[in-house]
Design an enzyme around this catalytic site. Structure first.
Site, PDB file in Angstrom:
ATOM      1  N   SER A 128       0.835  -1.202   0.000  1.00 45.17           N
ATOM      2  CA  SER A 128       0.000   0.000   0.000  1.00 45.17           C
ATOM      3  C   SER A 128       0.869   1.251   0.000  1.00 45.17           C
ATOM      4  O   SER A 128       1.993   1.228   0.527  1.00 45.17           O
ATOM      5  CB  SER A 128      -0.883   0.029   1.248  1.00 45.17           C
ATOM      6  OG  SER A 128      -1.554   1.269   1.349  1.00 45.17           O
ATOM      7  N   TYR A 175      -1.239   0.150  10.467  1.00 41.76           N
ATOM      8  CA  TYR A 175      -1.413  -0.515   9.163  1.00 41.76           C
ATOM      9  C   TYR A 175      -0.244  -0.142   8.252  1.00 41.76           C
ATOM     10  O   TYR A 175       0.362  -1.009   7.604  1.00 41.76           O
ATOM     11  CB  TYR A 175      -2.743  -0.053   8.574  1.00 41.76           C
ATOM     12  CG  TYR A 175      -3.014  -0.436   7.137  1.00 41.76           C
ATOM     13  CD1 TYR A 175      -3.440  -1.722   6.808  1.00 41.76           C
ATOM     14  CD2 TYR A 175      -2.900   0.497   6.103  1.00 41.76           C
ATOM     15  CE1 TYR A 175      -3.716  -2.068   5.483  1.00 41.76           C
ATOM     16  CE2 TYR A 175      -3.180   0.164   4.790  1.00 41.76           C
ATOM     17  CZ  TYR A 175      -3.591  -1.125   4.482  1.00 41.76           C
ATOM     18  OH  TYR A 175      -3.869  -1.453   3.172  1.00 41.76           O
TER      19      TYR A 175
HETATM   20  N1  LIG Z   1      -8.947  -0.581  -0.735  1.00 38.02           N
HETATM   21  C1  LIG Z   1      -7.914   0.239  -0.659  1.00 38.02           C
HETATM   22  O1  LIG Z   1      -8.063   1.484  -0.710  1.00 38.02           O
HETATM   23  C2  LIG Z   1      -6.517  -0.321  -0.555  1.00 38.02           C
HETATM   24  C3  LIG Z   1      -5.438   0.573  -0.649  1.00 38.02           C
HETATM   25  C4  LIG Z   1      -4.146   0.092  -0.556  1.00 38.02           C
HETATM   26  C5  LIG Z   1      -3.927  -1.257  -0.373  1.00 38.02           C
HETATM   27  N2  LIG Z   1      -4.981  -2.125  -0.271  1.00 38.02           N
HETATM   28  C6  LIG Z   1      -4.684  -3.553  -0.069  1.00 38.02           C
HETATM   29  O2  LIG Z   1      -5.284  -4.296  -1.112  1.00 38.02           O
HETATM   30  C7  LIG Z   1      -5.502  -5.639  -0.649  1.00 38.02           C
HETATM   31  C8  LIG Z   1      -6.918  -6.060  -1.002  1.00 38.02           C
HETATM   32  O3  LIG Z   1      -7.828  -5.274  -0.230  1.00 38.02           O
HETATM   33  P1  LIG Z   1      -9.270  -4.813  -0.721  1.00 38.02           P
HETATM   34  O4  LIG Z   1      -9.250  -3.345  -0.858  1.00 38.02           O
HETATM   35  O5  LIG Z   1      -9.721  -5.648  -1.881  1.00 38.02           O
HETATM   36  O6  LIG Z   1     -10.127  -5.059   0.585  1.00 38.02           O
HETATM   37  P2  LIG Z   1     -10.943  -6.330   1.095  1.00 38.02           P
HETATM   38  O7  LIG Z   1     -12.049  -6.612   0.152  1.00 38.02           O
HETATM   39  O8  LIG Z   1     -11.262  -6.015   2.524  1.00 38.02           O
HETATM   40  O9  LIG Z   1      -9.857  -7.512   1.031  1.00 38.02           O
HETATM   41  C9  LIG Z   1      -9.032  -7.930   2.073  1.00 38.02           C
HETATM   42  C10 LIG Z   1      -9.185  -9.428   2.168  1.00 38.02           C
HETATM   43  O10 LIG Z   1      -8.282  -9.997   3.122  1.00 38.02           O
HETATM   44  C11 LIG Z   1      -8.998 -10.988   3.830  1.00 38.02           C
HETATM   45  N3  LIG Z   1      -8.420 -11.311   5.125  1.00 38.02           N
HETATM   46  C12 LIG Z   1      -8.372 -10.534   6.234  1.00 38.02           C
HETATM   47  N4  LIG Z   1      -7.792 -11.211   7.231  1.00 38.02           N
HETATM   48  C13 LIG Z   1      -7.475 -12.453   6.745  1.00 38.02           C
HETATM   49  C14 LIG Z   1      -6.863 -13.605   7.301  1.00 38.02           C
HETATM   50  N5  LIG Z   1      -6.449 -13.655   8.576  1.00 38.02           N
HETATM   51  N6  LIG Z   1      -6.684 -14.693   6.516  1.00 38.02           N
HETATM   52  C15 LIG Z   1      -7.104 -14.682   5.219  1.00 38.02           C
HETATM   53  N7  LIG Z   1      -7.715 -13.619   4.653  1.00 38.02           N
HETATM   54  C16 LIG Z   1      -7.894 -12.515   5.410  1.00 38.02           C
HETATM   55  C17 LIG Z   1     -10.366 -10.347   4.006  1.00 38.02           C
HETATM   56  O11 LIG Z   1     -11.320 -11.242   4.435  1.00 38.02           O
HETATM   57  P3  LIG Z   1     -12.581 -10.669   5.360  1.00 38.02           P
HETATM   58  O12 LIG Z   1     -13.478  -9.937   4.407  1.00 38.02           O
HETATM   59  O13 LIG Z   1     -13.162 -11.896   5.952  1.00 38.02           O
HETATM   60  O14 LIG Z   1     -11.988  -9.786   6.411  1.00 38.02           O
HETATM   61  C18 LIG Z   1     -10.607  -9.809   2.605  1.00 38.02           C
HETATM   62  O15 LIG Z   1     -11.126 -10.787   1.738  1.00 38.02           O
HETATM   63  C19 LIG Z   1      -5.226  -5.618   0.855  1.00 38.02           C
HETATM   64  O16 LIG Z   1      -3.944  -6.146   1.109  1.00 38.02           O
HETATM   65  C20 LIG Z   1      -5.259  -4.135   1.204  1.00 38.02           C
HETATM   66  O17 LIG Z   1      -4.468  -3.861   2.348  1.00 38.02           O
HETATM   67  C21 LIG Z   1      -6.269  -1.688  -0.370  1.00 38.02           C
END
Ligand SMILES: NC(=O)c1ccc[n+]([C@@H]2O[C@H](COP(=O)([O-])OP(=O)(O)OC[C@H]3O[C@@H](n4cnc5c(N)ncnc54)[C@H](OP(=O)(O)O)[C@@H]3O)[C@@H](O)[C@H]2O)c1
Length: 245
Positions: free
Chosen positions: A137, A150
């Site tokens: 990120s 984070y």
């Molecule tokens: N959205 C943004 O603005 C943004 C910006 C920068 C980076 N990112 C990164 O992009 C990646 C994808 O995120 P996203 O935005 O698509 O959000 P998201 O839909 O919340 O995806 C995160 C995923 O990680 C899973 N997860 C959490 N804890 C876990 C565990 N202990 N074991 C296995 N899976 C687990 C979550 O499951 P649950 O739903 O059950 O919690 C969810 O499916 C993440 O690494 C996030 O940090 C996102």
């Protein structure tokens, strides 16, 4: 048949990435926690029907470190490449007073990612083939009061991926670091994000697949976040600490 492993397959960005690979005829392992299995199965069925590929769901929990070697051992055939989307934003204010929340943030975003990727990297290194894409990120580029727990875990992941890329270069295994800015997903639901700076998961997914296939090292997505972060990281500390970012 060769498979691609998607860790955290219920993530909104991961689902869009899975669809991109499926369009290209790639078969997929969709790895999620047990509570997301149903959702992953629905995604798998949808992709199989639409793109005539194989899509299997598998269970993984990033914080169940002891299970990771066995989780990977059971995948047959082994995936040709792996993408990691697992992440947990957490609650910064809560975490400042509650170490359990802090630990969850660090263990999900950093320790769990390292534990899983260590196992996979060793396999790819010994075979001299494979690729790894890690989603970090922009929050890892500079610690800010509003989300430095984070951010610090993501900074660790960024440095880990950089070292892994360096190590695996000699074996022909490529590692991509992805640094998204704001993305409209479940993670950011309810936040008041600036529309012009916020990407849809499908846009980010196209950037990720392109970066993997063009063997890019580090990408920002959307692209202009590279410039935004260049500005943010160049603000002198004596000025930065007075801001409310
Ligand atoms: N959205 C943004 O603005 C943004 C910006 C920068 C980076 N990112 C990164 O992009 C990646 C994808 O995120 P996203 O935005 O698509 O959000 P998201 O839909 O919340 O995806 C995160 C995923 O990680 C899973 N997860 C959490 N804890 C876990 C565990 N202990 N074991 C296995 N899976 C687990 C979550 O499951 P649950 O739903 O059950 O919690 C969810 O499916 C993440 O690494 C996030 O940090 C996102």
């Amino acid at each position: 048949m060769s498979y691609i492993l998607i860790l955290g397959a219920a993530s909104d960005i991961a689902k869009a990435v899975a669809a991109e690979y499926a369009k290209q005829g790639k078969s997929l392992y969709l790895a999620t926690r047990a509570q997301e299995k149903e959702e992953a199965e629905a995604t798998a069925t949808d992709l199989k029907v639409k793109y005539n590929i194989e899509a299997e769901t598998v269970e993984v929990d990033a914080v169940d470190f002891a299970s990771h070697a066995d989780f990977y051992e059971k995948l047959d055939p082994k995936p040709e490449g792996t993408l990691l989307f697992i992440g947990y934003l957490g609650d910064q204010i809560k975490a400042q007073a509650d170490f359990e929340e802090t630990q969850r943030i660090i263990n999900t975003n950093y320790v769990g990612a390292v534990s899983l990727l260590n196992v996979i990297a060793n396999d790819y290194e010994s075979k001299k083939s494979g690729f790894i894409v890690g989603v970090s990120s922009v929050a890892g580029d500079r610690g800010r009061q509003s989300n430095y727990l984070y951010g610090s875990a993501k900074a660790g992941l960024t440095a880990y991926l950089s070292g892994l890329r360096h190590r695996l270069y000699a074996s022909g295994v490529h590692v991509v670091t992805v640094k998204p800015g704001f993305v409209n997903t479940r993670m950011t639901e309810g936040m008041d994000l600036p529309a012009k700076l916020t990407a849809e998961p499908e846009e980010v997914a196209r950037d990720i697949v392109k970066a993997q296939q063009k063997r890019k090292n580090t990408i920002y997505t959307k692209w202009f976040w590279r410039c935004v972060m260049m500005v943010i990281t160049s603000i002198p500390e004596f000025v930065f600490k007075k801001t409310k970012l």
